[in-house]
Design a protein around this motif. Structure first.
Motif, mmCIF file in Angstrom:
data_model
loop_
_atom_site.group_PDB
_atom_site.id
_atom_site.type_symbol
_atom_site.label_atom_id
_atom_site.label_comp_id
_atom_site.label_asym_id
_atom_site.label_seq_id
_atom_site.Cartn_x
_atom_site.Cartn_y
_atom_site.Cartn_z
ATOM 1 N N LEU A 31 0.834 -1.202 0.000
ATOM 2 C CA LEU A 31 0.000 0.000 0.000
ATOM 3 C C LEU A 31 0.869 1.253 0.000
ATOM 4 N N ILE A 32 2.083 1.135 0.548
ATOM 5 C CA ILE A 32 3.000 2.269 0.642
ATOM 6 C C ILE A 32 3.985 2.285 -0.517
ATOM 7 N N THR A 33 4.572 1.140 -0.843
ATOM 8 C CA THR A 33 5.665 1.123 -1.817
ATOM 9 C C THR A 33 5.204 1.227 -3.270
ATOM 10 N N VAL A 34 4.092 0.578 -3.621
ATOM 11 C CA VAL A 34 3.645 0.639 -5.018
ATOM 12 C C VAL A 34 3.290 2.068 -5.428
ATOM 13 N N PRO A 35 2.480 2.819 -4.638
ATOM 14 C CA PRO A 35 2.235 4.222 -5.008
ATOM 15 C C PRO A 35 3.511 5.053 -5.051
ATOM 16 N N ALA A 36 4.457 4.779 -4.132
ATOM 17 C CA ALA A 36 5.712 5.533 -4.133
ATOM 18 C C ALA A 36 6.492 5.291 -5.423
ATOM 19 N N MET A 38 5.238 4.400 -8.304
ATOM 20 C CA MET A 38 4.527 5.012 -9.420
ATOM 21 C C MET A 38 4.655 6.534 -9.388
ATOM 22 N N LEU A 39 4.685 7.137 -8.194
ATOM 23 C CA LEU A 39 4.895 8.574 -8.090
ATOM 24 C C LEU A 39 6.279 8.974 -8.582
ATOM 25 N N ALA A 40 7.228 8.047 -8.489
ATOM 26 C CA ALA A 40 8.589 8.303 -8.990
ATOM 27 C C ALA A 40 8.646 8.253 -10.514
ATOM 28 N N GLY A 41 7.537 7.884 -11.136
ATOM 29 C CA GLY A 41 7.478 7.861 -12.595
ATOM 30 C C GLY A 41 7.687 6.505 -13.215
ATOM 31 N N ILE A 42 7.736 5.460 -12.408
ATOM 32 C CA ILE A 42 7.937 4.111 -12.935
ATOM 33 C C ILE A 42 6.609 3.592 -13.482
ATOM 34 N N PRO A 43 6.578 3.047 -14.685
ATOM 35 C CA PRO A 43 5.343 2.516 -15.254
ATOM 36 C C PRO A 43 4.721 1.451 -14.352
ATOM 37 N N ALA A 49 6.555 -5.105 -10.502
ATOM 38 C CA ALA A 49 7.674 -6.046 -10.539
ATOM 39 C C ALA A 49 8.770 -5.627 -9.570
ATOM 40 N N THR A 50 9.104 -4.341 -9.541
ATOM 41 C CA THR A 50 10.137 -3.829 -8.643
ATOM 42 C C THR A 50 9.707 -3.969 -7.188
ATOM 43 N N ASN A 51 8.420 -3.771 -6.935
ATOM 44 C CA ASN A 51 7.902 -3.926 -5.575
ATOM 45 C C ASN A 51 8.100 -5.348 -5.067
ATOM 46 N N LYS A 52 7.969 -6.334 -5.959
ATOM 47 C CA LYS A 52 8.193 -7.729 -5.560
ATOM 48 C C LYS A 52 9.644 -7.954 -5.134
ATOM 49 N N VAL A 53 10.584 -7.263 -5.793
ATOM 50 C CA VAL A 53 11.996 -7.429 -5.462
ATOM 51 C C VAL A 53 12.242 -7.061 -4.006
#
Length: 252
Positions: A31-36, A38-43, A49-53
C-alpha cells in the motif's frame, strides 16, 4: 527506458522502511511502496515487478525474526511455502489471461470485511482457539488460493493469510502473524520469478529499497513480538481499511 534520478531514491527507501515496518506487523506494505514507485514515474507493470523485489526481502526478514523467537517452525512450513510459491508463480503467469479487473471490484468489500472482523469480534488476542481445518486441509485450500491471488493482484495478501490462520487454523493473533510471513515470502518469490521474465523489474532500485525494507521489517517484528495483539490488531484494521479506500479511489 526509465531512469531514476538520485534525488528520488531516498524517498523510495523511506517508503520501503515504513512499508517493511507495517508489513512485518500486519501486512499491507505494498500500500506504501507501489504508489511511491509510481509517483517516482515508474510505469505500473514495472512498479509492481520492482515492488516484488524489495518485498521478498522484507517478508524473509520478518519470517526469520519470528522463527528466531520460536513463534514458528520454518521447516514445518516448507510444504506450505512450496505450495504458496507455485501458486504465486501461476497467478503472475496468468495475470494477462484472467479478468483481474472484475476481481478488483470485490476487493474493497473483502478488505473492509476483514477490518470489521478484527475490529469488532470480541476475544481476539494472542490465545489459540478452535481449529476448523486440519493443517493438510489448510495447505490444500487457503494457501494456494491466497498465494495465487498474490501473484495475480497482490494487495491485501497478508490480511487474507491472517484471516485464514485466525478463523480456520485457530491461531492467536501473534502466532498467525508469524506464520503468515514465510508464506507471504514464498508467494512473493513466485510472483517475482514470473515478473522477472516479463515485467522487467528495476533490480538496483529494488535492491536499494530492500535494504530499507529489511531494517523496517526487523523493527516491526520486534515491536509485534513485544506487544502482540495490542499493536497487530489496530494496524491490521488500519491497513486493510486504507487499502480498501485506495482501491475505491482508483476505481472512481
Amino acid at each position: 527506458m526509465f531512469q531514476l534520478s538520485l534525488d528520488l531514491l531516498p524517498m523510495l527507501m523511506t517508503a520501503a522502511f515504513v512499508a517493511g515496518f507495517v508489513d512485518a506487523i500486519a501486512g499491507g506494505g505494498g500500500l506504501i511502496t507501489v504508489p511511491a514507485l509510481m509517483l517516482a514515474g515508474i510505469p505500473p507493470a514495472q512498479a509492481l515487478a520492482t515492488n516484488k523485489v524489495q518485498g521478498v526481502f522484507g517478508a524473509a526478514t520478518a519470517a526469520i525474526s519470528y522463527a528466531r523467537r520460536g513463534l514458528v517452525d520454518p521447516r514445518a512450513q516448507l510444504p506450505e511455502a512450496a505450495i504458496a510459491f507455485l501458486a504465486g508463480l501461476a497467478g503472475a503467469t496468468l495475470v494477462s489471461w484472467l479478468p483481474t479487473q472484475a476481481l478488483r471490484f470485490g476487493l474493497p468489500v473483502l478488505l473492509i470485511g476483514i477490518a470489521a472482523f478484527f475490529a469488532l469480534k470480541p476475544g481476539l488476542d494472542d490465545t489459540d482457539r478452535l481449529r476448523r481445518l486440519t493443517p493438510a486441509a489448510f495447505a490444500a485450500t487457503v494457501v494456494p488460493a491466497v498465494g495465487f491471488y498474490d501473484g495475480l493482484l497482490g494487495p491485501g495478501t497478508g490480511s487474507f493469510f491472517m484471516l485464514g490462520f485466525v478463523t480456520l487454523a485457530g491461531y492467536g493473533i501473534l502466532k498467525a502473524t508469524a506464520h503468515t510471513k514465510l508464506l507471504n515470502f514464498a508467494s512473493n518469490l513466485g510472483g517475482l520469478t514470473a515478473f522477472a521474465l516479463v515485467g522487467q523489474p528495476l533490480w538496483l532500485v529494488g535492491a536499494a529499497m530492500a535494504l530499507a525494507q529489511v531494517a523496517g521489517a526487523m523493527l516491526g517484528a520486534r515491536l509485534a513480538m513485544r506487544i502482540g495483539a495490542r499493536v497487530i490488531k489496530p494496524l491490521l484494521v488500519a491497513t486493510s481499511t486504507a487499502l480498501a479506500l485506495r482501491l475505491i479511489w482508483q476505481m472512481l
